[in-house]
Design an enzyme around this catalytic site. Structure first.
Site, PDB file in Angstrom:
ATOM      1  N   GLY A 155       0.808  -1.206   0.000  1.00 53.38           N
ATOM      2  CA  GLY A 155       0.000   0.000   0.000  1.00 53.38           C
ATOM      3  C   GLY A 155       0.847   1.263   0.000  1.00 53.38           C
ATOM      4  O   GLY A 155       2.079   1.220   0.082  1.00 53.38           O
ATOM      5  N   ASP A 169       2.333  -8.652   3.003  1.00 52.84           N
ATOM      6  CA  ASP A 169       1.002  -8.167   2.653  1.00 52.84           C
ATOM      7  C   ASP A 169       0.077  -9.375   2.676  1.00 52.84           C
ATOM      8  O   ASP A 169       0.489 -10.484   3.022  1.00 52.84           O
ATOM      9  CB  ASP A 169       1.009  -7.448   1.302  1.00 52.84           C
ATOM     10  CG  ASP A 169      -0.010  -6.310   1.264  1.00 52.84           C
ATOM     11  OD1 ASP A 169      -1.207  -6.584   1.468  1.00 52.84           O
ATOM     12  OD2 ASP A 169       0.386  -5.150   1.035  1.00 52.84           O
ATOM     13  N   THR A 203      -9.504   0.180   2.412  1.00 53.70           N
ATOM     14  CA  THR A 203      -9.709   1.620   2.294  1.00 53.70           C
ATOM     15  C   THR A 203     -10.755   2.017   1.260  1.00 53.70           C
ATOM     16  O   THR A 203     -10.942   3.215   1.011  1.00 53.70           O
ATOM     17  CB  THR A 203      -8.383   2.319   1.946  1.00 53.70           C
ATOM     18  OG1 THR A 203      -7.873   1.783   0.713  1.00 53.70           O
ATOM     19  CG2 THR A 203      -7.360   2.110   3.053  1.00 53.70           C
ATOM     20  N   TYR A 225     -16.967   1.882   6.960  1.00 57.31           N
ATOM     21  CA  TYR A 225     -15.511   2.029   7.032  1.00 57.31           C
ATOM     22  C   TYR A 225     -15.097   2.683   8.344  1.00 57.31           C
ATOM     23  O   TYR A 225     -14.199   2.195   9.037  1.00 57.31           O
ATOM     24  CB  TYR A 225     -15.020   2.864   5.845  1.00 57.31           C
ATOM     25  CG  TYR A 225     -13.563   3.249   5.942  1.00 57.31           C
ATOM     26  CD1 TYR A 225     -12.564   2.315   5.714  1.00 57.31           C
ATOM     27  CD2 TYR A 225     -13.188   4.548   6.272  1.00 57.31           C
ATOM     28  CE1 TYR A 225     -11.220   2.663   5.813  1.00 57.31           C
ATOM     29  CE2 TYR A 225     -11.846   4.908   6.363  1.00 57.31           C
ATOM     30  CZ  TYR A 225     -10.878   3.963   6.142  1.00 57.31           C
ATOM     31  OH  TYR A 225      -9.550   4.303   6.243  1.00 57.31           O
ATOM     32  N   LYS A 280     -12.820   1.086  11.437  1.00 58.12           N
ATOM     33  CA  LYS A 280     -11.573   1.686  11.901  1.00 58.12           C
ATOM     34  C   LYS A 280     -11.650   2.017  13.389  1.00 58.12           C
ATOM     35  O   LYS A 280     -10.663   1.856  14.123  1.00 58.12           O
ATOM     36  CB  LYS A 280     -11.266   2.952  11.093  1.00 58.12           C
ATOM     37  CG  LYS A 280     -10.932   2.706   9.635  1.00 58.12           C
ATOM     38  CD  LYS A 280      -9.683   1.856   9.451  1.00 58.12           C
ATOM     39  CE  LYS A 280      -8.421   2.601   9.839  1.00 58.12           C
ATOM     40  NZ  LYS A 280      -7.194   1.801   9.538  1.00 58.12           N
ATOM     41  N   TRP A 294      -7.044  11.787   4.279  1.00 53.99           N
ATOM     42  CA  TRP A 294      -6.733  12.043   2.876  1.00 53.99           C
ATOM     43  C   TRP A 294      -5.299  11.629   2.541  1.00 53.99           C
ATOM     44  O   TRP A 294      -4.453  12.451   2.202  1.00 53.99           O
ATOM     45  CB  TRP A 294      -6.927  13.516   2.550  1.00 53.99           C
ATOM     46  CG  TRP A 294      -8.321  14.036   2.710  1.00 53.99           C
ATOM     47  CD1 TRP A 294      -9.306  13.527   3.511  1.00 53.99           C
ATOM     48  CD2 TRP A 294      -8.876  15.180   2.060  1.00 53.99           C
ATOM     49  NE1 TRP A 294     -10.428  14.280   3.413  1.00 53.99           N
ATOM     50  CE2 TRP A 294     -10.205  15.302   2.530  1.00 53.99           C
ATOM     51  CE3 TRP A 294      -8.376  16.099   1.161  1.00 53.99           C
ATOM     52  CZ2 TRP A 294     -11.047  16.333   2.102  1.00 53.99           C
ATOM     53  CZ3 TRP A 294      -9.211  17.127   0.732  1.00 53.99           C
ATOM     54  CH2 TRP A 294     -10.528  17.236   1.194  1.00 53.99           C
TER      55      TRP A 294
END
Length: 228
Positions: free
Chosen positions: A13, A36, A66, A130, A134, A154
């Site tokens: 990522g 990963d 994500t 999401y 989290k 962001w």
């Protein structure tokens, strides 16, 4: 950092690549292992039996689901919770059992966005699937005695992100493939550049900073997509 090795999850990522690049730039990549989901699925409890956890003094979790919109679908919801909640919970339990430090990267999606500025004292108030996943991951990581949680917003780095998407769309407009690009313009947030986040992670570890929760974003504001 710990005299034992460091394991980095989610190495493909944006943030995982930045952590690897910084480790290489500092000449310490030989003390790191990178994985990963193709070699270690942190959401699979059985996968933990194949890792020598005593070798690791630090785990930097860069792995996450994500795809915010996809998380609202039946299939995406399962994958999202597996990566963002189940995985961090298993990592936290494992790190606690092996006296390792767990570094976990979170998101401003754990808030509802009603405050203009977020701080470490703000209570959790996620709205989306999401964000809820989290937030659950954050709570799980807090159960590990030696933990750092860094909250971002962001995220921009080497890989797929909003800026790169808009860049590609603008090229398609310039070439005549698209007539125009339509995007919201009434939302603001702060960019988090992955090289800066990687540097912040290394700083916390090198400085033996107090364990706990840290907000880590860039300064100023950028417009376009929603942050919460």
């Amino acid at each position: 950092m710990s005299s034992r090795r460091t394991l980095v999850t989610g190495c493909y990522g944006q943030l995982g690549r930045a952590v690897r690049a910084l480790a290489e730039a500092r000449g310490v990549a030989g003390d790191f292992d990178f994985c990963d989901i193709d070699t270690f699925d942190m959401g699979d409890a059985a996968a933990y039996d194949g890792v020598d956890w005593d070798a690791y003094g630090t785990v930097i979790n860069c792995g996450a689901f994500t795809a915010v919109d996809a998380a609202e679908t039946p299939e995406g919801r399962v994958s999202c919770w597996r990566a963002n909640a189940t995985g961090p919970s298993l990592l936290a339990r494992t790190c606690a059992a092996h006296d390792a430090t767990l570094v976990h990267v979170s998101s401003d999606y754990v808030f509802d966005g009603t405050r203009e500025l977020h701080d470490e004292e703000e209570p959790l108030s996620p709205i989306s699937v999401y964000g809820q996943s989290k937030a659950a991951g954050d709570l799980a990581v807090m159960g590990c005695p030696r933990h750092y949680i860094l909250r971002s917003s962001w995220v921009i780095g080497d890989g797929r992100n909003f800026v790169r998407t808009m860049w590609g769309l603008s090229d398609r407009v310039a070439s005549g493939e698209l007539a125009r690009v339509t995007v919201v313009d009434d939302q603001e947030g702060r960019l988090t550049f992955t090289d800066q986040m990687a540097a912040a992670i290394f700083h916390l570890l090198d400085a033996d900073a107090p364990y706990g929760l840290y907000d880590m974003t860039g300064s100023g504001r950028s417009r376009w997509r929603a942050s919460s």
